[in-house]
Design a protein around this motif. Structure first.
Motif, PDB file in Angstrom:
ATOM      1  N   ILE A 153      21.296  10.705   0.480  1.00 39.88           N
ATOM      2  CA  ILE A 153      21.300  12.069   1.026  1.00 39.88           C
ATOM      3  C   ILE A 153      22.085  12.113   2.328  1.00 39.88           C
ATOM      4  CG2 ILE A 153      19.827  13.884   1.986  1.00 39.88           C
ATOM      5  CD1 ILE A 153      17.672  12.938  -0.062  1.00 39.88           C
ATOM      6  N   THR A 154      21.892  11.097   3.160  1.00 36.00           N
ATOM      7  CA  THR A 154      22.632  11.037   4.431  1.00 36.00           C
ATOM      8  C   THR A 154      24.131  10.936   4.179  1.00 36.00           C
ATOM      9  OG1 THR A 154      20.763   9.985   5.568  1.00 36.00           O
ATOM     10  CG2 THR A 154      22.946   9.716   6.556  1.00 36.00           C
ATOM     11  N   ALA A 155      24.527  10.071   3.252  1.00 31.28           N
ATOM     12  CA  ALA A 155      25.952   9.898   2.943  1.00 31.28           C
ATOM     13  C   ALA A 155      26.558  11.192   2.423  1.00 31.28           C
ATOM     14  CB  ALA A 155      26.131   8.773   1.927  1.00 31.28           C
ATOM     15  N   ASP A 156      25.809  11.908   1.599  1.00 33.22           N
ATOM     16  CA  ASP A 156      26.315  13.166   1.055  1.00 33.22           C
ATOM     17  C   ASP A 156      26.569  14.179   2.160  1.00 33.22           C
ATOM     18  OD1 ASP A 156      26.611  15.063  -1.441  1.00 33.22           O
ATOM     19  OD2 ASP A 156      25.344  16.118  -0.001  1.00 33.22           O
ATOM     20  N   VAL A 157      25.625  14.306   3.094  1.00 36.13           N
ATOM     21  CA  VAL A 157      25.790  15.287   4.171  1.00 36.13           C
ATOM     22  C   VAL A 157      26.903  14.862   5.129  1.00 36.13           C
ATOM     23  CG1 VAL A 157      24.653  16.430   6.109  1.00 36.13           C
ATOM     24  CG2 VAL A 157      23.414  16.113   3.964  1.00 36.13           C
ATOM     25  N   LEU A 158      27.020  13.573   5.383  1.00 32.93           N
ATOM     26  CA  LEU A 158      28.127  13.101   6.222  1.00 32.93           C
ATOM     27  C   LEU A 158      29.473  13.417   5.579  1.00 32.93           C
ATOM     28  CD1 LEU A 158      26.887   9.615   7.506  1.00 32.93           C
ATOM     29  CD2 LEU A 158      27.411  11.616   8.920  1.00 32.93           C
ATOM     30  N   ALA A 159      29.553  13.265   4.263  1.00 34.21           N
ATOM     31  CA  ALA A 159      30.822  13.473   3.555  1.00 34.21           C
ATOM     32  C   ALA A 159      31.142  14.947   3.352  1.00 34.21           C
ATOM     33  CB  ALA A 159      30.778  12.765   2.201  1.00 34.21           C
TER      34      ALA A 159
END
Length: 262
Positions: A153-159
Protein backbone atom coordinates in the motif's frame (compact mmCIF):
# COMPACT_ATOMS: atom_id res chain seq x y z
CA UNK A 1 24.25 7.18 -9.72
CA UNK A 2 22.01 6.01 -6.89
CA UNK A 3 18.46 7.32 -7.01
CA UNK A 4 17.43 9.37 -3.98
CA UNK A 5 15.01 7.59 -1.68
CA UNK A 6 11.66 9.17 -0.84
CA UNK A 7 11.19 10.70 2.60
CA UNK A 8 8.42 9.37 4.84
CA UNK A 9 7.38 11.22 7.98
CA UNK A 10 5.90 8.88 10.61
CA UNK A 11 3.90 9.56 13.75
CA UNK A 12 1.24 7.82 15.83
CA UNK A 13 -1.01 8.25 18.86
CA UNK A 14 0.42 5.39 20.97
CA UNK A 15 3.73 7.13 21.67
CA UNK A 16 7.26 6.97 20.28
CA UNK A 17 7.95 3.78 22.26
CA UNK A 18 5.04 1.75 20.80
CA UNK A 19 5.47 -1.66 19.23
CA UNK A 20 3.30 -0.75 16.25
CA UNK A 21 5.58 2.13 15.34
CA UNK A 22 8.63 -0.12 15.56
CA UNK A 23 7.02 -2.65 13.25
CA UNK A 24 6.14 0.09 10.77
CA UNK A 25 9.71 1.41 10.76
CA UNK A 26 11.12 -2.09 10.25
CA UNK A 27 8.75 -2.69 7.32
CA UNK A 28 9.72 0.50 5.49
CA UNK A 29 13.37 1.08 6.43
CA UNK A 30 14.72 -0.12 3.08
CA UNK A 31 12.07 1.67 1.00
CA UNK A 32 12.60 5.26 2.13
CA UNK A 33 14.39 7.68 4.38
CA UNK A 34 12.35 7.69 7.59
CA UNK A 35 11.79 10.52 10.04
CA UNK A 36 9.77 9.76 13.17
CA UNK A 37 8.19 12.41 15.37
CA UNK A 38 5.72 10.84 17.79
CA UNK A 39 4.05 11.78 21.06
CA UNK A 40 6.02 11.40 24.27
CA UNK A 41 3.17 9.32 25.71
CA UNK A 42 -0.10 7.80 24.52
CA UNK A 43 -2.49 10.30 22.91
CA UNK A 44 -5.32 8.03 21.77
CA UNK A 45 -8.57 9.77 20.93
CA UNK A 46 -6.98 13.16 20.24
CA UNK A 47 -8.19 13.22 16.63
CA UNK A 48 -7.06 16.49 14.98
CA UNK A 49 -6.49 18.31 18.27
CA UNK A 50 -3.45 20.56 18.58
CA UNK A 51 -1.90 22.46 21.48
CA UNK A 52 -3.07 26.07 21.31
CA UNK A 53 -1.80 27.16 24.76
CA UNK A 54 0.97 25.03 26.32
CA UNK A 55 4.51 25.11 24.88
CA UNK A 56 5.82 21.99 23.18
CA UNK A 57 9.12 20.23 23.74
CA UNK A 58 11.07 18.03 21.34
CA UNK A 59 13.56 15.40 22.44
CA UNK A 60 15.88 13.42 20.22
CA UNK A 61 15.61 9.72 20.93
CA UNK A 62 18.07 7.01 19.95
CA UNK A 63 15.76 4.06 20.49
CA UNK A 64 15.53 2.76 16.91
CA UNK A 65 18.89 2.19 15.27
CA UNK A 66 19.45 4.00 11.99
CA UNK A 67 16.29 6.14 12.21
CA UNK A 68 15.99 9.77 13.22
CA UNK A 69 13.40 9.65 15.98
CA UNK A 70 12.00 12.51 18.04
CA UNK A 71 9.39 12.64 20.78
CA UNK A 72 7.07 15.60 21.24
CA UNK A 73 5.06 16.53 24.33
CA UNK A 74 2.00 17.43 22.24
CA UNK A 75 -0.66 15.67 20.21
CA UNK A 76 -0.19 13.60 17.04
CA UNK A 77 -1.11 16.66 14.97
CA UNK A 78 1.41 18.74 16.93
CA UNK A 79 4.05 16.16 16.00
CA UNK A 80 3.37 16.63 12.30
CA UNK A 81 3.22 20.42 12.49
CA UNK A 82 6.47 20.65 14.45
CA UNK A 83 8.26 18.08 12.29
CA UNK A 84 7.34 19.85 9.05
CA UNK A 85 8.40 23.22 10.43
CA UNK A 86 11.48 22.32 12.45
CA UNK A 87 12.80 18.96 11.26
CA UNK A 88 12.19 19.03 7.50
CA UNK A 89 12.37 22.72 6.57
CA UNK A 90 14.31 22.05 3.36
CA UNK A 91 12.86 18.71 2.29
CA UNK A 92 9.13 18.14 2.03
CA UNK A 93 8.13 14.56 2.90
CA UNK A 94 6.84 12.47 0.02
CA UNK A 95 4.45 10.66 2.33
CA UNK A 96 3.09 10.93 5.87
CA UNK A 97 2.05 7.80 7.79
CA UNK A 98 0.26 7.36 11.10
CA UNK A 99 0.55 4.07 12.97
CA UNK A 100 0.63 1.21 13.17
CA UNK A 101 -2.08 1.84 15.76
CA UNK A 102 -2.95 -0.77 18.38
CA UNK A 103 -6.73 -0.64 17.97
CA UNK A 104 -9.55 -0.43 15.46
CA UNK A 105 -9.99 2.90 13.68
CA UNK A 106 -12.77 1.87 11.31
CA UNK A 107 -16.28 3.35 11.13
CA UNK A 108 -16.88 6.37 13.39
CA UNK A 109 -13.59 5.71 15.17
CA UNK A 110 -12.13 7.52 12.16
CA UNK A 111 -13.33 10.79 13.72
CA UNK A 112 -11.81 10.17 17.15
CA UNK A 113 -8.52 8.66 16.10
CA UNK A 114 -5.20 10.41 16.64
CA UNK A 115 -3.75 8.05 14.05
CA UNK A 116 -6.20 9.47 11.53
CA UNK A 117 -5.35 12.93 12.88
CA UNK A 118 -1.83 12.35 11.57
CA UNK A 119 -3.16 11.43 8.12
CA UNK A 120 -5.64 14.30 8.04
CA UNK A 121 -2.95 16.81 8.98
CA UNK A 122 -0.78 15.50 6.17
CA UNK A 123 -3.77 15.74 3.85
CA UNK A 124 -4.30 19.38 4.86
CA UNK A 125 -0.66 20.01 3.97
CA UNK A 126 -1.27 18.43 0.52
CA UNK A 127 1.04 15.52 1.27
CA UNK A 128 -0.18 11.97 0.47
CA UNK A 129 -1.03 10.34 3.80
CA UNK A 130 -2.00 6.94 5.20
CA UNK A 131 -3.19 5.75 8.60
CA UNK A 132 -2.47 2.10 9.44
CA UNK A 133 -4.31 0.41 12.32
CA UNK A 134 -4.60 -3.13 13.65
CA UNK A 135 -7.73 -4.33 15.42
CA UNK A 136 -5.43 -6.11 17.88
CA UNK A 137 -5.37 -3.89 20.98
CA UNK A 138 -2.53 -5.80 22.64
CA UNK A 139 0.43 -3.38 22.82
CA UNK A 140 2.78 -6.36 22.55
CA UNK A 141 0.98 -7.93 19.58
CA UNK A 142 3.06 -9.56 16.85
CA UNK A 143 2.30 -7.49 13.75
CA UNK A 144 4.94 -9.03 11.49
CA UNK A 145 2.28 -10.56 9.23
CA UNK A 146 1.17 -7.05 8.18
CA UNK A 147 4.52 -6.40 6.49
CA UNK A 148 3.78 -7.22 2.86
CA UNK A 149 0.46 -5.36 2.87
CA UNK A 150 1.90 -2.25 4.53
CA UNK A 151 4.74 -2.21 2.03
CA UNK A 152 2.43 -2.78 -0.95
CA UNK A 153 0.00 0.00 0.00
CA UNK A 154 2.85 2.37 0.84
CA UNK A 155 4.61 1.64 -2.47
CA UNK A 156 1.40 2.25 -4.40
CA UNK A 157 0.82 5.65 -2.80
CA UNK A 158 4.46 6.65 -3.26
CA UNK A 159 4.24 5.72 -6.95
CA UNK A 160 0.79 7.05 -7.76
CA UNK A 161 -0.07 9.58 -5.07
CA UNK A 162 -3.62 10.32 -3.91
CA UNK A 163 -6.20 12.83 -5.10
CA UNK A 164 -6.13 16.25 -3.47
CA UNK A 165 -7.96 16.17 -0.16
CA UNK A 166 -7.96 12.36 0.16
CA UNK A 167 -6.07 10.18 2.64
CA UNK A 168 -6.30 6.46 3.36
CA UNK A 169 -7.64 4.81 6.49
CA UNK A 170 -6.29 1.23 6.48
CA UNK A 171 -7.47 -1.25 9.13
CA UNK A 172 -6.28 -4.84 9.61
CA UNK A 173 -8.56 -7.44 11.24
CA UNK A 174 -7.28 -9.33 14.25
CA UNK A 175 -6.33 -12.45 12.30
CA UNK A 176 -3.06 -14.09 11.33
CA UNK A 177 -4.00 -14.32 7.65
CA UNK A 178 -6.19 -12.16 5.44
CA UNK A 179 -8.60 -12.97 2.64
CA UNK A 180 -7.42 -9.91 0.74
CA UNK A 181 -8.03 -6.17 0.57
CA UNK A 182 -11.40 -4.45 0.22
CA UNK A 183 -11.67 -0.79 -0.70
CA UNK A 184 -14.81 0.21 1.13
CA UNK A 185 -16.80 2.99 2.71
CA UNK A 186 -17.00 3.90 6.37
CA UNK A 187 -19.78 2.12 8.24
CA UNK A 188 -22.38 4.02 10.21
CA UNK A 189 -22.00 2.99 13.83
CA UNK A 190 -22.48 4.24 17.37
CA UNK A 191 -20.68 4.06 20.68
CA UNK A 192 -23.11 3.12 23.46
CA UNK A 193 -22.86 2.85 27.25
CA UNK A 194 -19.98 5.30 27.05
CA UNK A 195 -19.86 6.59 30.62
CA UNK A 196 -19.35 4.62 33.82
CA UNK A 197 -20.12 6.50 37.04
CA UNK A 198 -18.21 5.62 40.20
CA UNK A 199 -18.22 7.02 43.72
CA UNK A 200 -14.94 7.88 45.43
CA UNK A 201 -14.48 6.70 49.04
CA UNK A 202 -14.47 10.37 50.04
CA UNK A 203 -18.00 10.72 48.72
CA UNK A 204 -17.76 12.47 45.36
CA UNK A 205 -18.60 11.02 41.96
CA UNK A 206 -16.20 10.49 39.09
CA UNK A 207 -16.59 9.07 35.59
CA UNK A 208 -14.78 6.69 33.26
CA UNK A 209 -15.11 7.04 29.50
CA UNK A 210 -15.62 3.56 28.09
CA UNK A 211 -18.37 2.04 25.94
CA UNK A 212 -18.95 -0.58 23.27
CA UNK A 213 -19.26 -0.21 19.52
CA UNK A 214 -22.53 -1.00 17.70
CA UNK A 215 -22.67 -1.46 13.94
CA UNK A 216 -25.83 0.41 12.87
CA UNK A 217 -25.97 -1.23 9.42
CA UNK A 218 -24.97 -4.84 10.08
CA UNK A 219 -26.44 -6.10 6.79
CA UNK A 220 -24.40 -3.77 4.57
CA UNK A 221 -21.63 -5.55 2.68
CA UNK A 222 -19.74 -2.54 1.31
CA UNK A 223 -18.43 -1.15 4.62
CA UNK A 224 -15.16 -1.28 6.50
CA UNK A 225 -16.84 -3.14 9.36
CA UNK A 226 -18.08 -5.86 7.00
CA UNK A 227 -14.58 -6.23 5.57
CA UNK A 228 -12.94 -6.52 8.98
CA UNK A 229 -15.58 -8.86 10.37
CA UNK A 230 -15.04 -11.16 7.39
CA UNK A 231 -11.25 -11.30 7.41
CA UNK A 232 -10.42 -8.59 4.87
CA UNK A 233 -8.13 -5.58 5.17
CA UNK A 234 -10.30 -2.48 4.97
CA UNK A 235 -8.99 0.46 2.93
CA UNK A 236 -11.24 3.51 3.24
CA UNK A 237 -10.43 6.66 1.22
CA UNK A 238 -11.26 9.55 3.55
CA UNK A 239 -11.99 13.15 2.58
CA UNK A 240 -10.61 16.29 4.14
CA UNK A 241 -13.55 18.26 2.70
CA UNK A 242 -16.59 17.45 4.86
CA UNK A 243 -19.04 19.57 2.86
CA UNK A 244 -22.36 17.83 2.23
CA UNK A 245 -22.59 18.77 -1.43
CA UNK A 246 -25.78 16.78 -2.01
CA UNK A 247 -27.52 18.92 0.59
CA UNK A 248 -26.38 22.31 -0.68
CA UNK A 249 -29.10 22.77 -3.30
CA UNK A 250 -31.84 21.48 -1.00
CA UNK A 251 -30.76 23.77 1.82
CA UNK A 252 -30.36 26.71 -0.53
CA UNK A 253 -33.96 26.29 -1.70
CA UNK A 254 -35.18 26.20 1.87
CA UNK A 255 -33.18 29.30 2.71
CA UNK A 256 -34.01 30.94 -0.66
CA UNK A 257 -30.41 31.60 -1.64
CA UNK A 258 -28.29 30.62 -4.60
CA UNK A 259 -25.88 27.75 -3.85
CA UNK A 260 -22.17 28.27 -4.41
CA UNK A 261 -20.69 25.84 -6.91
CA UNK A 262 -17.22 24.37 -6.90
Amino acid sequence: MQEKKPLILISNDDGYHSGGLRYLVSFLADMADLLVCAPEAARSGFSCAFSATPPLYLKKRNTIEGVELWSCTGTPVDCIKVALDQLTPNRKPDLIIGGINHGDNSSVNNHYSGTMGVAMEGCMKYIPSIAFSSCDYNPDADLSHLRDYVRSITADVLANGLPKGVCLNVNFPETDTFKGIKVCRMAFGSWINEVVKETHPRGYDYYWMTGSYRNDEPDATDTDRYALDNGYIAVTPSLMDVTAYDTMELLSKRLDIKPTTR
